[in-house]
Design an enzyme around this catalytic site. Structure first.
Site, PDB file in Angstrom:
ATOM      1  N   ILE A 159      -1.086  -0.188  -5.061  1.00 22.80           N
ATOM      2  CA  ILE A 159      -0.429   1.109  -5.006  1.00 22.80           C
ATOM      3  C   ILE A 159      -0.353   1.638  -6.428  1.00 22.80           C
ATOM      4  CG2 ILE A 159       0.835   0.683  -2.878  1.00 22.80           C
ATOM      5  CD1 ILE A 159       3.318   0.056  -4.427  1.00 22.80           C
ATOM      6  N   ASP A 160      -0.303   2.938  -6.566  1.00 24.63           N
ATOM      7  CA  ASP A 160      -0.363   3.565  -7.878  1.00 24.63           C
ATOM      8  C   ASP A 160       0.784   3.113  -8.773  1.00 24.63           C
ATOM      9  OD1 ASP A 160      -2.542   4.982  -6.925  1.00 24.63           O
ATOM     10  OD2 ASP A 160      -1.372   6.772  -6.438  1.00 24.63           O
ATOM     11  N   ARG A 161       0.551   3.150 -10.073  1.00 24.13           N
ATOM     12  CA  ARG A 161       1.547   2.687 -11.040  1.00 24.13           C
ATOM     13  C   ARG A 161       2.900   3.390 -10.898  1.00 24.13           C
ATOM     14  NH1 ARG A 161       0.419   1.453 -17.444  1.00 24.13           N
ATOM     15  NH2 ARG A 161       2.385   0.364 -17.824  1.00 24.13           N
TER      16      ARG A 161
END
Length: 228
Positions: free
Chosen positions: A61-63
């Site tokens: 999942i994105d940062r």
């Protein structure tokens, strides 16, 4: 940074961790410490492992996003979980706090995503365009405060920045997501998108696994919606 309290589920074959906003799942060119390496170091110390620790990243999942991330602790589990990802048999549900209320309040979205690697941004189009990939999700509105709406998203495809781009496309940018049209940033620099739940068949024992990730602590707005 990872701590043992972030472990939501663990057995001999897999681990599900509640990722904090700002944490990297895997190492990248920035050189910042990543969750993958932090968990390996923790397992090595906790279990007194003499050699290298195996840990496979099943999905990312994105940062700036928080929530449930699945890791495989054995190669057998990783192979089977990767196959389940390809076949759409790992079901992922997200919570998003949006700046506008979707209209209609529930439904299905299909767009065509084009990724711009130079800007690390994706654009959602209503019709196929260039080197695009189809993106599909279902959504429903769970509740609202004065300024924000809690939207639950069932992710049906896994495209780059898919939820962020699709919600922005319908005029509902996610709180804090300046890249996709939010009016202001969040104090922690993240965005109010949370990987709320993962559901799948255990890759070895073949029994159902369902894990729910608590919303981020220390955020009064998330605290308002935590019991939905």
């Amino acid at each position: 940074m990872f701590s043992p309290e972030d472990i939501l589920y663990e057995d001999n074959h897999l681990m599900v961790v509640n990722k904090h906003c700002g944490d990297l799942v895997q190492p990248d060119p920035s050189g910042c410490s990543a969750l993958e390496d932090q968990i390996k170091a923790y397992i090595k110390q906790r279990d007194s492992k003499p050699g290298a620790v195996f840990l496979g990243v099943v999905h990312r999942i994105d940062r700036p996003v928080s929530g449930a991330v699945v890791f495989a602790k054995t190669s057998k589990a990783l192979t089977r979980l990767n196959e389940m990802i390809r076949e759409g048999r790992i079901h992922k549900t997200y919570w998003a706090l949006t700046e506008e209320r979707p209209e209609p309040e529930s439904g299905a979205l299909t767009h065509y995503i084009v990724r711009d690697a130079r800007t690390n941004r994706s654009r959602a189009y209503n019709a196929p365009k260039g080197d695009c990939r189809e993106a599909r999700l279902n959504y429903k509105t769970l509740g609202a405060s004065v300024h924000y709406t809690l939207v639950e998203v069932e992710l049906l495809t896994g495209r780059h920045h898919q939820i962020r781009a699709q919600l922005s496309k319908i005029g509902c940018p996610i709180r804090g997501d300046l890249k996709y049209g939010a009016k202001r940033s969040n104090p922690d620099g993240g965005i109010s998108l949370h990987s709320r739940r993962v559901e799948f068949e255990h890759p070895v024992r073949r029994e159902p696994v369902a894990v729910t990730a608590p919303v981020p602590k220390g955020d009064n707005l998330w605290a308002t919606f935590k019991d939905f």
